[in-house]
Structures are given as C-alpha cells and as structure tokens.
Motif scaffolding. Structure first.
Motif, PDB file in Angstrom:
ATOM      1  N   PHE A   1      19.609  13.972 -31.795  1.00  0.00           N
ATOM      2  CA  PHE A   1      18.471  14.111 -30.923  1.00  0.00           C
ATOM      3  C   PHE A   1      17.944  12.619 -30.600  1.00  0.00           C
ATOM      4  O   PHE A   1      17.619  12.350 -29.302  1.00  0.00           O
ATOM      5  N   HIS A   2      18.136  11.794 -31.537  1.00  0.00           N
ATOM      6  CA  HIS A   2      17.947  10.397 -30.909  1.00  0.00           C
ATOM      7  C   HIS A   2      18.727   9.873 -29.907  1.00  0.00           C
ATOM      8  O   HIS A   2      18.108   9.376 -28.918  1.00  0.00           O
ATOM      9  N   PHE A   3      19.965  10.068 -29.862  1.00  0.00           N
ATOM     10  CA  PHE A   3      20.886   9.416 -28.841  1.00  0.00           C
ATOM     11  C   PHE A   3      20.707  10.266 -27.570  1.00  0.00           C
ATOM     12  O   PHE A   3      20.611   9.609 -26.365  1.00  0.00           O
ATOM     13  N   GLN A   4      20.312  11.714 -27.519  1.00  0.00           N
ATOM     14  CA  GLN A   4      20.199  12.339 -26.519  1.00  0.00           C
ATOM     15  C   GLN A   4      19.018  11.939 -25.708  1.00  0.00           C
ATOM     16  O   GLN A   4      18.982  11.569 -24.666  1.00  0.00           O
ATOM     17  N   GLN A   5      17.894  11.953 -26.371  1.00  0.00           N
ATOM     18  CA  GLN A   5      16.616  11.591 -25.864  1.00  0.00           C
ATOM     19  C   GLN A   5      16.622   9.967 -25.467  1.00  0.00           C
ATOM     20  O   GLN A   5      15.677   9.580 -24.527  1.00  0.00           O
ATOM     21  N   HIS A   6      17.172   9.053 -26.005  1.00  0.00           N
ATOM     22  CA  HIS A   6      17.270   7.791 -25.984  1.00  0.00           C
ATOM     23  C   HIS A   6      17.854   7.461 -24.564  1.00  0.00           C
ATOM     24  O   HIS A   6      17.458   6.618 -23.737  1.00  0.00           O
ATOM     25  N   GLN A   7      18.823   8.332 -24.252  1.00  0.00           N
ATOM     26  CA  GLN A   7      19.759   8.229 -23.005  1.00  0.00           C
ATOM     27  C   GLN A   7      18.967   8.535 -21.653  1.00  0.00           C
ATOM     28  O   GLN A   7      18.946   8.153 -20.702  1.00  0.00           O
ATOM     29  N   LEU A   8      17.945   9.505 -21.928  1.00  0.00           N
ATOM     30  CA  LEU A   8      16.942   9.842 -21.001  1.00  0.00           C
ATOM     31  C   LEU A   8      15.616   9.142 -20.821  1.00  0.00           C
ATOM     32  O   LEU A   8      15.358   9.107 -19.501  1.00  0.00           O
ATOM     33  N   VAL A   9      15.339   8.231 -21.550  1.00  0.00           N
ATOM     34  CA  VAL A   9      14.193   7.558 -21.252  1.00  0.00           C
ATOM     35  C   VAL A   9      14.436   5.989 -21.335  1.00  0.00           C
ATOM     36  O   VAL A   9      13.389   5.350 -20.813  1.00  0.00           O
ATOM     37  N   THR A  10      15.785   5.529 -21.320  1.00  0.00           N
ATOM     38  CA  THR A  10      15.995   4.259 -21.287  1.00  0.00           C
ATOM     39  C   THR A  10      16.015   3.826 -19.765  1.00  0.00           C
ATOM     40  O   THR A  10      16.501   4.543 -19.018  1.00  0.00           O
ATOM     41  N   THR A  11      15.376   2.675 -19.709  1.00  0.00           N
ATOM     42  CA  THR A  11      15.440   2.123 -18.360  1.00  0.00           C
ATOM     43  C   THR A  11      16.165   0.874 -18.113  1.00  0.00           C
ATOM     44  O   THR A  11      16.099  -0.078 -18.991  1.00  0.00           O
ATOM     45  N   THR A  12      16.928   0.374 -17.149  1.00  0.00           N
ATOM     46  CA  THR A  12      17.688  -0.564 -17.017  1.00  0.00           C
ATOM     47  C   THR A  12      16.740  -1.870 -16.500  1.00  0.00           C
ATOM     48  O   THR A  12      16.039  -1.950 -15.833  1.00  0.00           O
ATOM     49  N   SER A  13      17.185  -2.742 -17.195  1.00  0.00           N
ATOM     50  CA  SER A  13      16.599  -4.275 -17.062  1.00  0.00           C
ATOM     51  C   SER A  13      17.346  -4.964 -16.282  1.00  0.00           C
ATOM     52  O   SER A  13      18.634  -5.087 -16.320  1.00  0.00           O
ATOM     53  N   GLU A  14      16.820  -5.791 -15.088  1.00  0.00           N
ATOM     54  CA  GLU A  14      17.739  -6.537 -14.386  1.00  0.00           C
ATOM     55  C   GLU A  14      18.332  -7.777 -14.963  1.00  0.00           C
ATOM     56  O   GLU A  14      19.324  -8.126 -14.733  1.00  0.00           O
ATOM     57  N   GLN A  15      17.486  -8.221 -15.893  1.00  0.00           N
ATOM     58  CA  GLN A  15      18.106  -9.567 -16.544  1.00  0.00           C
ATOM     59  C   GLN A  15      18.847  -9.080 -17.566  1.00  0.00           C
ATOM     60  O   GLN A  15      19.802 -10.035 -17.924  1.00  0.00           O
ATOM     61  N   GLN A  16      18.940  -7.999 -18.251  1.00  0.00           N
ATOM     62  CA  GLN A  16      19.871  -7.575 -19.374  1.00  0.00           C
ATOM     63  C   GLN A  16      20.857  -6.481 -18.944  1.00  0.00           C
ATOM     64  O   GLN A  16      20.799  -5.379 -19.727  1.00  0.00           O
ATOM     65  N   GLN A  17      20.942  -6.314 -17.784  1.00  0.00           N
ATOM     66  CA  GLN A  17      21.543  -5.130 -17.177  1.00  0.00           C
ATOM     67  C   GLN A  17      23.236  -4.817 -17.657  1.00  0.00           C
ATOM     68  O   GLN A  17      23.359  -3.763 -18.306  1.00  0.00           O
ATOM     69  N   GLN A  18      23.837  -5.846 -17.896  1.00  0.00           N
ATOM     70  CA  GLN A  18      25.247  -5.703 -18.391  1.00  0.00           C
ATOM     71  C   GLN A  18      25.234  -5.349 -19.971  1.00  0.00           C
ATOM     72  O   GLN A  18      25.909  -4.341 -20.405  1.00  0.00           O
ATOM     73  N   GLN A  19      24.373  -6.014 -20.544  1.00  0.00           N
ATOM     74  CA  GLN A  19      24.102  -5.763 -22.040  1.00  0.00           C
ATOM     75  C   GLN A  19      23.764  -4.241 -22.323  1.00  0.00           C
ATOM     76  O   GLN A  19      24.232  -3.399 -23.240  1.00  0.00           O
ATOM     77  N   GLN A  20      22.724  -3.852 -21.287  1.00  0.00           N
ATOM     78  CA  GLN A  20      22.330  -2.522 -21.707  1.00  0.00           C
ATOM     79  C   GLN A  20      23.267  -1.260 -21.134  1.00  0.00           C
ATOM     80  O   GLN A  20      23.163  -0.278 -21.852  1.00  0.00           O
TER      81      GLN A  20
ATOM     82  N   GLU B   1      26.348  -1.716 -21.571  1.00  0.00           N
ATOM     83  CA  GLU B   1      27.206  -1.696 -22.650  1.00  0.00           C
ATOM     84  C   GLU B   1      26.635  -0.717 -23.833  1.00  0.00           C
ATOM     85  O   GLU B   1      27.469   0.001 -24.310  1.00  0.00           O
ATOM     86  N   GLU B   2      25.559  -0.911 -24.203  1.00  0.00           N
ATOM     87  CA  GLU B   2      24.554  -0.148 -25.059  1.00  0.00           C
ATOM     88  C   GLU B   2      24.659   1.367 -24.656  1.00  0.00           C
ATOM     89  O   GLU B   2      24.932   2.078 -25.477  1.00  0.00           O
ATOM     90  N   GLU B   3      24.444   1.526 -23.405  1.00  0.00           N
ATOM     91  CA  GLU B   3      24.528   3.093 -22.929  1.00  0.00           C
ATOM     92  C   GLU B   3      25.683   3.681 -23.281  1.00  0.00           C
ATOM     93  O   GLU B   3      25.892   4.947 -23.743  1.00  0.00           O
ATOM     94  N   GLN B   4      26.779   3.046 -22.937  1.00  0.00           N
ATOM     95  CA  GLN B   4      28.148   3.641 -22.944  1.00  0.00           C
ATOM     96  C   GLN B   4      28.437   3.801 -24.329  1.00  0.00           C
ATOM     97  O   GLN B   4      29.116   4.997 -24.794  1.00  0.00           O
ATOM     98  N   LEU B   5      28.144   2.706 -25.641  1.00  0.00           N
ATOM     99  CA  LEU B   5      28.114   3.047 -26.818  1.00  0.00           C
ATOM    100  C   LEU B   5      27.360   4.426 -27.173  1.00  0.00           C
ATOM    101  O   LEU B   5      27.816   5.237 -27.811  1.00  0.00           O
ATOM    102  N   GLN B   6      26.156   4.459 -26.484  1.00  0.00           N
ATOM    103  CA  GLN B   6      25.369   5.507 -27.171  1.00  0.00           C
ATOM    104  C   GLN B   6      26.127   7.029 -26.629  1.00  0.00           C
ATOM    105  O   GLN B   6      25.941   8.026 -27.454  1.00  0.00           O
TER     106      GLN B   6
END
Length: 310
Positions: free
Chosen positions: A166-185, A187-192
């Motif tokens: 449930f954590h990873f499913q709802q985290h994917q829906l509410v996460t917003t991308t940051s312009e400064q850390q877009q590449q890092q985020q 990578e995290e989204e792909q891992l999730q």
C-alpha cells in the motif's frame, strides 16, 4: 550513522549478498534435472530453516519505515544529497531482500519430462531410474523445507508486506517531481515500481501452498491512510479497513488500470522520447496488473495439501 562512505560500503555488501543468494537459490529452477543444483539448493534452504537467517531477512523489510521522519526544512545541498542517496540505498536494499525472500519461498517443481532410453542396457536404465528417484526425493524435501519457511514468514505478511504494498502504490500516486532533483526522483520512482512488482511476486510465493499465509494477507490491516485518500474514500463511500489485504490488492488493480488508460490517451501527443517512457510505464503497469491478478487467484484457491501432522 552520518558516515556516507560506511553507508555506501554496507549497502554494497548487502546488495552483493542478496544477489549471490538469489542466484544460488534460483539455479535449480532452470535445471530441474541437475542433481548437483538441487543438492546445493537443499543445503542452502536447510541453513535458512535451522538458523535465524530467515528472520534476519524479514527484519530488512522494516528498512523503509525507519526513514518515515519529517524532513528538515533548513537543509543544505550536501545534506539533501546525502539523504537522497541514503534513501536510494534503502530502496535498493529493500528490493534485494524482497527478491531474495521471493526466491527462497518459491515452490520447486519437478520436471515431468519422460526420458525414453531406447536400445540402452538394463543397468544404465536402472541407474537412470535410481537417479531420478533420488532427485524427486530431494525436490520433495526441498518443498517441505520451503513450506516450513512460508509458515515462519506468515507474521511478516500481515504486518509488513501488505503495508509496503500500500505504501509504494499510494506513494507513486502522490509524488510530485522536483525540477532540481528530477533525475534523482525518477530513479527513485523506477525503484519504487520495481519494488511494488517484486512485493506482489513475494506475496504470491509466500501464500501459494500456505493457507495460513493467505489468511494473514487477507485479514491484515494497512497503516493509517493519508488525509487526501481518507477524504477520497469518504466521497466514494468506501472504507479501506476490513479485509485489508484484498482491499489493497483491488486498490493496486484499479490504479494500474487507470494509469494504463490514461497514458494511452496521450500516445499520439508526445515525441519519441516521451513515447518510450510511456511505453515503459505501460509495460510496467501491465506487469503489475498481471502479478496482482495472479496473487488474487492464489488467494482464492486452496492448495495447501499438507497433513495436519506435518
């Protein structure tokens, strides 16, 4: 600790260990007729059964919960980068341990290929039959140990695995991308997404052939919902409390189907680069949907035929 080098070394050692264990434990699935592989697999599983190694792996499932702390607003660039690197390390470790646990709990199937030996001597035929019988006994003993390990894994299903799903499913829906850390985020989204898929596979392998595991999964209660999801559930007049495991599974299915239909609508409005990203996202969602359907099918089927004495 705050030592970045030590954390990186620890994460690398753990990842190499998980990779080694997964390779050793999955070798026999490709060569069911290889006696040496099956013998090695039985030895590894026996170690997990007779030691506390399975509990050590289960404890790593809590590694994400340890970082659920409010973020500091007054963080420097170096502190933010270090925190993000540690978060990626945690995700990598969780992905590795989930894959390892899934491999440990996967049932071993014996190959039913009939070996027809024409024009062979009776002695060689008898030797082949003896080897096949011994191999079948090894596979049977392996499955007995895996059934025992599934029973030991039952407490982690309701308290950890369902909450992580449930954590990873709802985290994917509410996460917003940051312009400064877009590449890092990204990578995290792909891992999730990978972890979500691996968690579904782990749930399949740990509940198949284990009715106690199915009960624990179905009757689990997920963590408290975020406020925006609580409000959404109130508007939809649905509650995510009873039969928590199945509710989370339906939630994953509905979200995956929604994303698939949403991305296909924009297929003709993007360039080639974005189209590749959309195709990869769609394929990942299809794999997630397929795994969720398999898990639902496993939960609805009785397949634990062990006798009460065993």
């Amino acid at each position: 600790g705050k030592s970045g080098n030590n954390n990186n070394v620890t994460a690398a050692v753990l990842l190499n260990t998980f990779s080694y264990l997964s390779n050793q434990l999955s070798s026999s699935s490709k060569h069911d007729d290889d006696k040496d592989d099956n013998d090695a697999l039985l030895r590894y599983l026996t170690v997990f059964q007779q030691s506390s190694a399975i509990y050590t792996l289960m404890s790593f499932l809590r590694i994400i919960q340890q970082q659920q702390q409010p973020q500091q607003l007054q963080e420097g660039v170096n502190e933010q980068q270090q925190r993000q690197e540690e978060e990626v390390d945690r995700l990598l470790i969780l992905n590795g341990v989930v894959q390892t646990l899934s491999t440990i709990l996967t049932a071993t199937t014996s190959s039913s290929s009939s070996t027809t030996t024409t024009n062979s001597s009776s002695s060689s035929t008898a030797t082949t039959a003896t080897m096949l019988a011994k191999n079948q006994r090894i596979i049977h003993q392996t499955n007995i140990i895996r059934n025992n390990l599934r029973d030991l894994f039952i407490p982690a299903l309701g308290s950890l695995v369902v909450n992580l799903l449930f954590h990873f499913q709802q985290h994917q829906l509410v996460t917003t991308t940051s312009e400064q850390q877009q590449q890092q985020q990204q990578e995290e989204e792909q891992l999730q997404k990978k972890i979500l898929l691996q968690l579904l596979k782990l749930s399949i392998n740990s509940t198949r052939g284990c009715e106690g595991g199915k009960v624990a999964f179905v009757q689990s209660s997920p963590l408290p919902l975020p406020p925006h999801i609580v409000e959404q559930k109130k508007q939809q007049q649905t509650v995510l409390t009873k039969r928590g495991g199945v509710q989370v599974l339906f939630y994953i299915l509905s979200s995956s189907v929604y994303v698939d239909s949403d991305t296909t609508n924009f297929g003709s409005m993007v360039n080639n680069g974005d189209r590749n990203d959309i195709e990869e996202t769609t394929m990942n969602n299809l794999q997630t949907t397929d795994a969720a359907c398999q898990l639902l099918s496993t939960l609805c089927r009785f397949d634990d035929f062990r006798t009460p004495s065993s």
